[in-house]
Motif scaffolding. Structure first.
Motif, PDB file in Angstrom:
ATOM      1  N   PHE A 195      27.976  52.974  55.292  1.00  0.00           N
ATOM      2  CA  PHE A 195      27.463  53.926  56.033  1.00  0.00           C
ATOM      3  C   PHE A 195      28.830  54.188  57.507  1.00  0.00           C
ATOM      4  CE2 PHE A 195      23.492  52.085  54.301  1.00  0.00           C
ATOM      5  CZ  PHE A 195      23.029  53.315  54.009  1.00  0.00           C
ATOM      6  N   SER A 196      29.631  53.534  57.136  1.00  0.00           N
ATOM      7  CA  SER A 196      30.967  53.803  58.097  1.00  0.00           C
ATOM      8  C   SER A 196      32.089  53.484  57.381  1.00  0.00           C
ATOM      9  CB  SER A 196      30.840  52.952  59.426  1.00  0.00           C
ATOM     10  OG  SER A 196      30.995  51.578  59.358  1.00  0.00           O
ATOM     11  N   LEU A 197      33.264  53.896  57.655  1.00  0.00           N
ATOM     12  CA  LEU A 197      34.339  53.591  56.958  1.00  0.00           C
ATOM     13  C   LEU A 197      34.757  52.137  57.402  1.00  0.00           C
ATOM     14  CD1 LEU A 197      36.843  54.732  55.411  1.00  0.00           C
ATOM     15  CD2 LEU A 197      37.897  55.438  57.398  1.00  0.00           C
ATOM     16  N   GLU A 198      34.486  51.673  58.674  1.00  0.00           N
ATOM     17  CA  GLU A 198      34.764  50.447  59.018  1.00  0.00           C
ATOM     18  C   GLU A 198      34.081  49.301  58.204  1.00  0.00           C
ATOM     19  OE1 GLU A 198      36.965  47.774  61.005  1.00  0.00           O
ATOM     20  OE2 GLU A 198      37.233  49.731  61.403  1.00  0.00           O
ATOM     21  N   ASP A 199      33.093  49.746  58.005  1.00  0.00           N
ATOM     22  CA  ASP A 199      32.158  48.770  56.873  1.00  0.00           C
ATOM     23  C   ASP A 199      32.705  48.722  55.542  1.00  0.00           C
ATOM     24  OD1 ASP A 199      30.309  48.120  58.784  1.00  0.00           O
ATOM     25  OD2 ASP A 199      28.698  49.661  58.144  1.00  0.00           O
ATOM     26  N   LEU A 200      33.259  49.878  54.906  1.00  0.00           N
ATOM     27  CA  LEU A 200      34.081  49.895  53.620  1.00  0.00           C
ATOM     28  C   LEU A 200      35.321  48.979  53.836  1.00  0.00           C
ATOM     29  CD1 LEU A 200      34.309  50.791  50.847  1.00  0.00           C
ATOM     30  CD2 LEU A 200      35.380  52.984  51.820  1.00  0.00           C
ATOM     31  N   LYS A 201      36.092  49.140  54.662  1.00  0.00           N
ATOM     32  CA  LYS A 201      37.407  48.585  54.899  1.00  0.00           C
ATOM     33  C   LYS A 201      37.181  47.095  55.124  1.00  0.00           C
ATOM     34  CE  LYS A 201      40.013  50.420  58.179  1.00  0.00           C
ATOM     35  NZ  LYS A 201      40.450  51.085  59.196  1.00  0.00           N
ATOM     36  N   LYS A 202      36.096  46.631  55.795  1.00  0.00           N
ATOM     37  CA  LYS A 202      35.724  45.070  55.857  1.00  0.00           C
ATOM     38  C   LYS A 202      35.341  44.731  54.395  1.00  0.00           C
ATOM     39  CE  LYS A 202      34.156  45.039  60.617  1.00  0.00           C
ATOM     40  NZ  LYS A 202      32.709  44.850  61.351  1.00  0.00           N
ATOM     41  N   ALA A 203      34.672  45.396  53.596  1.00  0.00           N
ATOM     42  CA  ALA A 203      34.265  44.824  52.373  1.00  0.00           C
ATOM     43  C   ALA A 203      35.408  44.976  51.610  1.00  0.00           C
ATOM     44  CB  ALA A 203      33.213  45.548  51.779  1.00  0.00           C
ATOM     45  N   ILE A 204      36.341  45.764  51.716  1.00  0.00           N
ATOM     46  CA  ILE A 204      37.660  45.827  50.836  1.00  0.00           C
ATOM     47  C   ILE A 204      38.453  44.464  51.233  1.00  0.00           C
ATOM     48  CG2 ILE A 204      39.719  46.904  50.248  1.00  0.00           C
ATOM     49  CD1 ILE A 204      38.224  49.367  50.431  1.00  0.00           C
ATOM     50  N   ILE A 205      38.560  44.238  52.602  1.00  0.00           N
ATOM     51  CA  ILE A 205      39.495  43.120  52.879  1.00  0.00           C
ATOM     52  C   ILE A 205      38.911  41.826  52.278  1.00  0.00           C
ATOM     53  CG2 ILE A 205      40.159  41.754  55.045  1.00  0.00           C
ATOM     54  CD1 ILE A 205      40.369  44.753  56.373  1.00  0.00           C
ATOM     55  N   GLU A 206      37.507  41.664  52.388  1.00  0.00           N
ATOM     56  CA  GLU A 206      36.866  40.405  52.123  1.00  0.00           C
ATOM     57  C   GLU A 206      37.169  40.430  50.491  1.00  0.00           C
ATOM     58  OE1 GLU A 206      32.773  40.930  52.841  1.00  0.00           O
ATOM     59  OE2 GLU A 206      33.207  40.443  55.179  1.00  0.00           O
ATOM     60  N   LYS A 207      37.067  41.308  49.705  1.00  0.00           N
ATOM     61  CA  LYS A 207      37.238  41.261  48.146  1.00  0.00           C
ATOM     62  C   LYS A 207      39.001  40.918  47.868  1.00  0.00           C
ATOM     63  CE  LYS A 207      33.105  41.578  46.599  1.00  0.00           C
ATOM     64  NZ  LYS A 207      32.600  40.366  45.630  1.00  0.00           N
ATOM     65  N   LEU A 208      39.594  41.554  48.541  1.00  0.00           N
ATOM     66  CA  LEU A 208      41.151  41.318  48.565  1.00  0.00           C
ATOM     67  C   LEU A 208      41.316  39.828  48.736  1.00  0.00           C
ATOM     68  CD1 LEU A 208      43.891  42.592  47.666  1.00  0.00           C
ATOM     69  CD2 LEU A 208      43.926  43.223  50.140  1.00  0.00           C
ATOM     70  N   GLU A 209      40.783  39.364  49.795  1.00  0.00           N
ATOM     71  CA  GLU A 209      40.964  38.087  50.039  1.00  0.00           C
ATOM     72  C   GLU A 209      40.322  37.113  48.873  1.00  0.00           C
ATOM     73  OE1 GLU A 209      39.217  37.439  53.953  1.00  0.00           O
ATOM     74  OE2 GLU A 209      40.974  38.128  55.057  1.00  0.00           O
ATOM     75  N   GLU A 210      39.261  37.438  48.598  1.00  0.00           N
ATOM     76  CA  GLU A 210      38.709  36.750  47.449  1.00  0.00           C
ATOM     77  C   GLU A 210      39.412  36.580  46.162  1.00  0.00           C
ATOM     78  OE1 GLU A 210      34.640  37.053  44.569  1.00  0.00           O
ATOM     79  OE2 GLU A 210      34.680  38.000  46.630  1.00  0.00           O
ATOM     80  N   PHE A 211      39.950  37.776  46.033  1.00  0.00           N
ATOM     81  CA  PHE A 211      40.969  37.898  44.744  1.00  0.00           C
ATOM     82  C   PHE A 211      42.306  37.057  44.929  1.00  0.00           C
ATOM     83  CE2 PHE A 211      44.164  40.155  42.257  1.00  0.00           C
ATOM     84  CZ  PHE A 211      43.375  40.401  40.900  1.00  0.00           C
ATOM     85  N   ASN A 212      42.611  37.119  46.007  1.00  0.00           N
ATOM     86  CA  ASN A 212      44.055  36.287  46.381  1.00  0.00           C
ATOM     87  C   ASN A 212      43.846  34.752  46.378  1.00  0.00           C
ATOM     88  OD1 ASN A 212      46.000  38.690  46.358  1.00  0.00           O
ATOM     89  ND2 ASN A 212      45.409  38.964  48.607  1.00  0.00           N
ATOM     90  N   THR A 213      42.725  34.403  46.696  1.00  0.00           N
ATOM     91  CA  THR A 213      42.238  33.128  46.851  1.00  0.00           C
ATOM     92  C   THR A 213      41.822  32.401  45.446  1.00  0.00           C
ATOM     93  OG1 THR A 213      40.547  33.226  47.924  1.00  0.00           O
ATOM     94  CG2 THR A 213      42.626  33.084  49.304  1.00  0.00           C
ATOM     95  N   LYS A 214      41.547  33.317  44.609  1.00  0.00           N
ATOM     96  CA  LYS A 214      40.770  32.775  43.366  1.00  0.00           C
ATOM     97  C   LYS A 214      42.071  32.066  42.505  1.00  0.00           C
ATOM     98  CE  LYS A 214      39.684  35.801  40.076  1.00  0.00           C
ATOM     99  NZ  LYS A 214      39.086  37.053  39.423  1.00  0.00           N
TER     100      LYS A 214
END
Length: 50
Positions: free
Chosen positions: A16-35
């Motif tokens: 519902f906001s661009l900020e929420d989307l950006k946070k979710a993308i950052i979380e997934k990016l961190e998950e991908f990089n630490t896998k």
């Protein structure tokens, strides 16, 4: 590769906001990089730091 992985992981979520989307993308990016790698030691993050 990363774009497809993140989009697939977030495809069923509603933001519902661009900020929420950006946070979710950052979380997934961190998950991908630490896998951990499947056939090698470490992760993308450790390979980058080294």
């Amino acid at each position: 590769m990363i774009e497809t992985w993140i989009l697939a992981a977030l495809r069923n979520r509603k933001f519902f906001s661009l900020e929420d989307l950006k946070k979710a993308i950052i979380e997934k990016l961190e998950e991908f990089n630490t896998k951990p790698f499947q056939k090698s030691k470490g992760s993308r993050l450790t390979a980058f730091v080294e």
